[in-house]
Design a protein around this motif. Sequence first.
Motif, mmCIF file in Angstrom:
data_model
loop_
_atom_site.group_PDB
_atom_site.id
_atom_site.type_symbol
_atom_site.label_atom_id
_atom_site.label_comp_id
_atom_site.label_asym_id
_atom_site.label_seq_id
_atom_site.Cartn_x
_atom_site.Cartn_y
_atom_site.Cartn_z
ATOM 1 N N ILE A 130 7.945 -72.389 -34.139
ATOM 2 C CA ILE A 130 8.296 -71.071 -33.598
ATOM 3 C C ILE A 130 8.440 -70.009 -34.684
ATOM 4 N N LEU A 131 8.670 -70.423 -35.915
ATOM 5 C CA LEU A 131 8.852 -69.391 -36.957
ATOM 6 C C LEU A 131 7.523 -68.758 -37.367
ATOM 7 N N GLU A 132 6.427 -69.401 -36.938
ATOM 8 C CA GLU A 132 5.125 -68.958 -37.436
ATOM 9 C C GLU A 132 4.855 -67.497 -37.084
ATOM 10 N N GLN A 133 5.349 -67.074 -35.891
ATOM 11 C CA GLN A 133 5.030 -65.705 -35.446
ATOM 12 C C GLN A 133 5.777 -64.651 -36.260
ATOM 13 N N TYR A 134 6.754 -65.093 -37.088
ATOM 14 C CA TYR A 134 7.540 -64.093 -37.832
ATOM 15 C C TYR A 134 7.124 -63.985 -39.287
ATOM 16 N N GLN A 135 5.941 -64.521 -39.613
ATOM 17 C CA GLN A 135 5.629 -64.562 -41.044
ATOM 18 C C GLN A 135 5.471 -63.164 -41.645
ATOM 19 N N ALA A 136 5.007 -62.224 -40.832
ATOM 20 C CA ALA A 136 4.866 -60.859 -41.377
ATOM 21 C C ALA A 136 6.242 -60.288 -41.733
ATOM 22 N N ASN A 137 7.221 -60.554 -40.851
ATOM 23 C CA ASN A 137 8.579 -60.037 -41.127
ATOM 24 C C ASN A 137 9.136 -60.653 -42.396
ATOM 25 N N VAL A 138 8.935 -61.960 -42.549
ATOM 26 C CA VAL A 138 9.479 -62.623 -43.735
ATOM 27 C C VAL A 138 8.829 -62.040 -44.982
ATOM 28 N N GLY A 139 7.522 -61.876 -44.921
ATOM 29 C CA GLY A 139 6.824 -61.300 -46.076
ATOM 30 C C GLY A 139 7.340 -59.902 -46.388
ATOM 31 N N ALA A 140 7.538 -59.107 -45.318
ATOM 32 C CA ALA A 140 7.998 -57.724 -45.532
ATOM 33 C C ALA A 140 9.426 -57.688 -46.066
ATOM 34 N N ALA A 141 10.229 -58.666 -45.663
ATOM 35 C CA ALA A 141 11.619 -58.694 -46.150
ATOM 36 C C ALA A 141 11.660 -59.067 -47.630
ATOM 37 N N LEU A 142 10.690 -59.889 -48.050
ATOM 38 C CA LEU A 142 10.716 -60.365 -49.442
ATOM 39 C C LEU A 142 10.065 -59.375 -50.406
ATOM 40 N N ARG A 143 9.078 -58.646 -49.915
ATOM 41 C CA ARG A 143 8.280 -57.846 -50.841
ATOM 42 C C ARG A 143 9.112 -56.873 -51.682
ATOM 43 N N PRO A 144 10.048 -56.110 -51.057
ATOM 44 C CA PRO A 144 10.794 -55.131 -51.871
ATOM 45 C C PRO A 144 11.591 -55.779 -52.998
ATOM 46 N N ALA A 145 11.919 -57.061 -52.863
ATOM 47 C CA ALA A 145 12.760 -57.705 -53.883
ATOM 48 C C ALA A 145 11.975 -57.980 -55.160
ATOM 49 N N PHE A 146 10.637 -57.781 -55.106
ATOM 50 C CA PHE A 146 9.851 -58.078 -56.303
ATOM 51 C C PHE A 146 9.360 -56.815 -56.996
ATOM 52 N N THR A 147 9.913 -55.658 -56.593
ATOM 53 C CA THR A 147 9.509 -54.433 -57.299
ATOM 54 C C THR A 147 10.195 -54.392 -58.657
ATOM 55 N N SER A 148 9.700 -53.511 -59.528
ATOM 56 C CA SER A 148 10.178 -53.557 -60.918
ATOM 57 C C SER A 148 11.635 -53.135 -61.040
ATOM 58 N N GLU A 149 12.107 -52.237 -60.135
ATOM 59 C CA GLU A 149 13.475 -51.750 -60.342
ATOM 60 C C GLU A 149 14.532 -52.624 -59.659
ATOM 61 N N THR A 150 14.094 -53.698 -59.013
ATOM 62 C CA THR A 150 15.087 -54.560 -58.345
ATOM 63 C C THR A 150 15.917 -55.319 -59.378
ATOM 64 N N PRO A 151 17.232 -55.405 -59.172
ATOM 65 C CA PRO A 151 18.058 -56.166 -60.133
ATOM 66 C C PRO A 151 17.693 -57.658 -60.128
ATOM 67 N N PRO A 152 17.873 -58.316 -61.266
ATOM 68 C CA PRO A 152 17.437 -59.723 -61.388
ATOM 69 C C PRO A 152 18.094 -60.651 -60.370
ATOM 70 N N ASP A 153 19.368 -60.394 -59.999
ATOM 71 C CA ASP A 153 19.991 -61.350 -59.078
ATOM 72 C C ASP A 153 19.320 -61.313 -57.704
ATOM 73 N N VAL A 154 18.869 -60.123 -57.293
ATOM 74 C CA VAL A 154 18.175 -60.028 -55.997
ATOM 75 C C VAL A 154 16.825 -60.738 -56.093
ATOM 76 N N THR A 155 16.109 -60.481 -57.203
ATOM 77 C CA THR A 155 14.806 -61.143 -57.366
ATOM 78 C C THR A 155 14.983 -62.659 -57.389
ATOM 79 N N ALA A 156 16.028 -63.119 -58.085
ATOM 80 C CA ALA A 156 16.254 -64.570 -58.172
ATOM 81 C C ALA A 156 16.472 -65.157 -56.786
ATOM 82 N N LYS A 157 17.284 -64.481 -55.983
ATOM 83 C CA LYS A 157 17.551 -64.979 -54.619
ATOM 84 C C LYS A 157 16.253 -64.953 -53.801
#
Length: 2038
Positions: free
Chosen positions: A1311-1338
């Motif tokens: 059932i989680l398969e249909q939410y993969q776009a949401n998961v990807g979108a939730a994760l993407r901002p955490a990998f931008t350059s200005e994100t603090p390391p603890d957020v990126t680590a999580k």
Amino acid sequence: MELAHSLLLNEEASSQLGEVQKAEFIFEWLRYLEKLLLATSRNDVRENQKTLVEQLLSLLNSSPGPPTRKLLAQNLATLYSIGDTFSVYETIDKCNDLIRSKDDSPSYLPTKLAAVVCLGSLYKKLGRILANGFTDTVGNILKAMKSAESQGRYEIMLSLQSILTGLGVAAAPCHRDVYKAARSCLTDRSMAVRCAAAKCLLELQNEAVFMWSTELDSVATLCFKSFEGSNYDVRISVSKLLGTVLAKAVIAKHPGAASRQSARRVSLEEVLELLGTGFLRGSSGFLRASGDLLKGSSSVSRDVRVGVTQAYVVFVSTLGGAWLEKNFSVFLSHILSLLSQLNPKATQTQTDAVCCRRCVSFILRATIGGLLGEKAQIAAAKDLCQAIWKLKKVMDAVLSDGNLETRLSSTDVAASQHSLICALQELGNLIHSLGTTAAPLLQDSSTGLLDSVVSVSVHPSVSVRLAAAWCLHCIAVALPSHLTPLLDRCLERLSILQSSPEAVTGFSFAVAALLGAVTHCPLGIPHGKGKIIMALAEDLLCSAAQNSRLSLQRTQAGWLLIAALMTLGTAVVSHHLARVLLLWKCVFPASPQDLQTEKSRGDSFTWQVTLEGRAGALCAVKSFISHCGDLLTEEVIQRLLPPLPCAVDLLTQLSSILKTYGSSLKTPSVVYRQRLYELLILLPPETYKGNLYAILRELSAELTAPETQAAASACLLPALCHPSDLLILSPVLQETDHRFIEEQLLLGSGVACGSLEYDPYSIYEEDAGGDSVPKPLPPALSVISSASRLFGIVCANVDEAQRVLTLEQLLNSIKHTKGARQQTVQLHVLSAISNLLKYVAGSKRSLGPEVRRLVLTLVLGALESPNPLLRCAASEAWARLAHVVDDAAFTAGLAQVSFDKLKSARDVVSRTGHSLALGSLHRYLGSTGPQHLSACIGVLCTLSQDSTSPDVQTWALHSLSLTIDSAGALYHMHVESTLSLIIMLLLNVPPTHAEVHQSLGRCLNALITTLGPELQGNSPSVSSLRTSCLLGCAVMQDNPGCLVQAQAISCLQQLHMFAPRHVNLSSLVSCLCVNLCSPYLLLRRAVLACLRQLVQREAAEVSEHAVMLARDARDPAADPNLREVGLEGALLALLDRETDESLCQDIRETLHHMLTSMAVEKLSLWLKLCKDVLAASADFTAVTCVDAMQEEEGDRGDDASVLTRSDDKPQPLSNPRWTTRVFAADCVCRIINQCESANSAHFDIALAQEMKKRDSRNDFLVLHLADLIRMAFMAATDHSDHLRLSGLDTLLVVIRRFADIAEPEFPGHVILEQYQANVGAALRPAFTSETPPDVTAKACQVCSAWIASGVVRDLNDLRRVHQLLVSSLTKIQAGKEALSHLYNESASTMEILAVLKAWAEVYIVAVQRHKNHRQTLKTAVNPEDSVRSTSPAPGGLLDLVCTDLGTLSRLWLAALQDFALLTLPAEFASQLPVEGGAFYTAETSEKAKLHYHSSWALILHAAALWLTSTGFADPDEGAANLSRPVTPTSMCQGSSSGATVKSPEDVYMDRFHLILGISVEFLCSLRADATMESITACLLALQALLDTPWPRSRIGSDQGLGIELLNVLHRVILTRESPVIQLASLEVVRQIICAAQEHVKEKRRSAEVDDGASEKETLPEFGEGKDTGGLVPGKSLVFATLELCVCILVRQLPELNPKLTGGPRVKASQPQTLSEEGSGLVAAALVILAELPAVCSPEGSISILPTVLYLVIGVLRETAVKLPGGQLSSPVTASLQALKGILTSPMARAEKSHKAWTSLLQSALATVLDCWSPVDGAHQELDEVSLLTAVTVFILSTSPEVTTLPCLQKRCVEKFKAALESQDPVVQMKTYQLLHSIFQYPNPAISYPYIYSLASSIVEKLQEIDKRKPEDATELQLCQEGIKLLETLVTVAEDQHRAQLVACLLPVLISFLLDENALGSASSVMRSLHDFALQNLMQIGPRYSSVFKSVMASSPALKARLEAAVKGNQESVRVKPPSKHAKNLGRSSSIRLKTNFL
């Protein structure tokens, strides 16, 4: 009391009671009547109305007490409202007559008051019905007021309030009269009357328009007057009135303005001007004020200013947040102008200025912080910025103007500075509370926030510079990413602008404040900053002397920087310690002579600089000691000490220096003294032993100095009083929401409250108040505080004589002063004495008799001081003295002094002081004996009835409560008398004396605690006590004082704890809900403490009662949120508003308890609440982005509704703060965890939908998955970093919990398969350059969990998330150098390791899937099917990872090497690389360790798997580079030098040892906090390592290594109970044994090859045990393995241990069934045991064989349980396999060991045979089949000489015979199967004896079958097995005997056949037998045709039967086709059955 429960008063019963009981009885009846009237039918009420009215009116005449009259009035009103109203006017007239009565005696007063209360109540309830005669009543009441005393005025005001409420607009004719009367009461002597008048006017303004139009000015002036000399309650009430009236004036829309000219519209500016007048000029009229202004004398009294401040807040709160948003700029400029140059009045003196600033800050904090949502707060911050720019421009203009005439306007600077300070502090607080959500504000260049704050750092005023620094501190704490850039900016300005004094101090303050912020930022600052700051500080200190204009500022700045640097802790300071100590040494003269010469030189300026420098140095050392305690080694202490004597010398010389150089040195000298005292307090007294006397003299002089300021008792004493005693003093000492401004009222008028400019050094200290500015007191006060604390230490450490001398001096100095001075000295001395006693008690010392006498005299003097705080502190010291002396006689003497004093004294002061002294004695010493206790209680009870002085009552009752508390069980005999006294007082003390009621509440609470669980009892005495307690609570609940209500709630809380059944939960909960939003902090705290306790037991009930209350909504005071969102939502809304930390903690805990017990039942409600709170996170863009991805249209609709809310009514959770949102996200995780332990349907969508269909009320978590994902998404993409972390956590939990749930509509998908776009979108901002390391680590952790979960099958979809990990991998490849320089280096380490760990997890999963896929391919019969079944190619994931594997493996090995270095013990520190490892720097290694600890295990596993996959050959790396990632040398030398190139073999060795070393190091000393994941990962890594030949050969060849590993694994098995870990450990053991076997085989093979076949005899022995067979413990691999296996087996089967069962098996026990895990462990251990002989030499194998056999057979014996169908239990199967392995071992055949093995195996067989007939004859339920199988294994697997021994063979045959005779068909059948294999055995020596002995009985058995036909499947199978066995016999028989056997077989087979008639009617069993026999005959006929023919010929009957059968068979074959239908029928029915079953 039961008699009181009736509709009419039981007068007969009440007349027989005593006075107190009667009052109780009547009150109880009235309480009951109140509930009863509402429940009784109207007709019943009417019938009894007349009597009831008479009874109530007669009570009116009987002088009822305050609570009784209130209840009486309510009942009368309720009675008329339900019944008839005929006689109501009569009643009113009666009341009016009573009021008119001329009787003024005190005894008649209660009746008059009761009549007043009754009138109020009647009008309030009946309202307009009574409108026609009310003017007379009001007139009468007002007339009575003229002659009334304070209680009368109080009740009349409240009564008028009620009348106005009831009549509403109809009361207009009397409005002016009431207004006039209330005006006079508003400035009444009695505070209670003022409060009542304010309430009355508040009611009046609802209808009386004139109050907020024509009379507005006079109302305001009146309120200002009312504030003068007011107390806290008056300020609350009057400010509420003033604020409400002014708000009304601003927003009023006047009806028909043309017709009523009088009502003018008041503008906002006018209203603010009016408030401003009050703030600046107080209550004095304009004329007076202007006169005073000319004289320049008047100062507004502080209480007026505080009152007006509160009115501002009420005014804005009433208008609301939306109004404030619109009018913010006007409001802000007005508030700041209160301080600015327009009004020099407000800021005349420093003290006044500080207090005004406090008030303005409070207004700003309460309005901006309390009313605005986050978006509006950001707008407000921009306005504040504009204000700061404007104020700065004013200042710039003043400074830049060269004209000297205008330069004089420095007053402008002085005036604007205060506005600037408030604006900066509020800006700081605002950003601090916004946290990282303020990021957009700082990025907005148009605002220029940082520029404005930094530019103010060079303001001419020190206070402004400090405020700017503090603002920067707040910004840095809120936004850690700005900390380093700000620090750099300030350091740069500081080094450039060293020639400007303002810049030097301003920027040094800023740097210090920023350093103080580092402790609040977990990510820290780069380590190198410490070095820069230290260098700069040294530079400032060295250059201070060069320029006299700057020397003071540079000195201060240098030491401030060093002191602030110390807060960074050991890691940073240790590098600079030597330089700091050097500077410390240089700042003081080297010897006393130098000090003398110093004194003679210099002037007042140089001395000022010197003192500043030395004070700074003292402060730096103090900071060092507080923050770097672990650096304080003996050596460092020795280096700190030398300057101390000189510092003390200077202290003694200060007075003469002051005389010489004038008073300009006064402040620096005070600061110097204070710094020295503070440092000495921190140091152990031994360090300044030589100077103790000098210090003590100085301290005595300090405490009694003649020039000491006005006494600031409020600063010194609260710390020395007991917290509970402070409650009886002024409420200002108690915690309130207004504490921040109320504090200033505590201090004398000349004393300033704390402010930052008094001590710049406090800017870097952690403040107790959290986000509020540090508030150090003025030096003159803080020096006394430090001196009194140090006095305690020093005085305790000098000798007795000196102590006596000092105390005598202090006593004399008190005697020689007079008046206020005397009080001040007494205060200082008492605080010093208290500290002395505290220290002596703490260090377990004693005091001599003379010292005791002096202390006693000093304390006794203070006990009778007019200052209540001093008395309070003295009583505490009095008790401490008794505690220190610890002598019963002395204590009794002290008590006697108090007794005598209390008996004789009549003054309030002595009586209060001594009564509290008695209570304190009890608190410190418990009860000192019953006779003393009775006397004490007697005295206190008498005092508590002294109605002439409420103070005496309050103190005596408080003391009584302490006595009750400490007496415990001894108090039981006094409980009843005390309780009746308390009830009597509660019923009679006027409500105006709230403090007496509070003390009564404390007494009641103590009594309830004393009674404890006894309150549950049912005896009459207990039940009457309980009723009295409940009655007392009821009285207090009705009290108008909020603090008394708080006491009532805590009493009910105690009662509920001890006797829950007797507390009415619904009324308690409604009381709690009503007070949830009380303006009194202590009441809210009591409410939440009680709620927290209630919901622990009965959350559901509490929640229901709250909802019921909201539905009834009888009580308008109830929180409006309750109706919409229940108690849970109301608490969440409260959490959002509340600022008090302890209260917030209580709210969180309450919600957690409610969630734990109710989240599963009320799932939708909780999820909706969390969703509403989190919806605020979603900016419009974020939400639309979710919507675009959401799969269902329905969802989109509901999200839009979140954004377009109707604004007509405010949402309860419309604009929650980020902290509340973080809490909501945590709640979501908790809800998921709660559901886990509930119904499994929460995580099974098919089941959930099914159950939801059955009952729509069912609710399951899985049905809300879309909401969970959306909430996690909203949180993870918020501006707030804390919320992002919580959101990612939630996402992680959701992925882990829901990854495996299948989607029923699309099989093969989840059932989680249909939410993969949401998961990807939730994760993407955490990998931008200005994100603090603890957020990126999580986020990395979530990425790896998502990829590993296997939700996404399609590689292209997976690439989205995979790409994020790839991007972070490229970012970290450059190692520690590449990452951001914003944070500490350890933050980069954290991020790098998080990325590596995430990749490791993905790689491990990829390898695992690939392996599983390969296995499924192997096991699948048809390869095409298997490919089809697992649609995604699992190799795909591995391929994705493989592209980066070269890089990854290098980084993994480097990380492991770092970890290995970091875990080395401390003694190897010198060997560590100087510059750190691959990913950490040497300086931050301590912090980095934590990150390595959390991620090494998975990296180790991944590295091991990678090494395995390459088979230790490394395809990616050339030989030259091989050494880089692994060898420790490469760290130090760099791999540039060609010489260090290693051979592949060396590289393999290094890697092998790295992985092995880390694993062994970790496993051999498992810490308690080692996680299961780490241990499992470590063991799996070892398994992976040993899967490859090369490492196995290493382990095999190095026996010591193998043994060490085994010992470590043994330890793991002993210390960890988890079966998973134990199984993994056993797998590693098995691999070690395999490695050893391979090694032995290899050696044997090579020896054979070398020596050639000819010399076989002389071959050396390989394997353990060599030629002797001896195994040495500790040096033997086999021995270690045996130990480990025995440990496992004995733990599962304790009976295997001969020690436990008392020698060789004495008592037979039942065989046992093991758990699945247990069976697995036993099986694994047995597999290892079976392998052991192969590791030994022949002699060695002989040594271990008995043990191995004992264990294997033992397991067989202990687990041979009978299972249905003759199955073997899994441990039995395992033991049989092990047995077979041992029996077939080559050692059994080897010539050296053959003989010994044979005899041992014979013994083993005998042991197995013995299992049937145990030694003691007890019957054992062993499974025969298991034992027979074991015997068969022996027969078939050993050499013939083992089993052909006649005695053994005979016993074996007997066992089989017995089994054949068994009654159990299953046993027979299994026996046939076993014999089948024995009969077929090729060696006749073995098989023939069994055939001879058993064949005949088998044939007989088969022949019997003909007579006894088989009835079920088992018997059928038995027949078939028998036949098969006979057929086997036929095949093995010799030719000459074969014919006979066939002749036996044929008749048996034919007897099974059926003819065609019988075939139709036969049972299915017979039919199957028939088919089986026919088939066999068809085979046998052709094979043995001759015999077949002869038998047929000799027996015609047989022949006929056979023919009939064949014929019948053909018939049936012909009939078969039509039966297809029947078959289908059967199938459909089976399906139906299945669905029914479900």
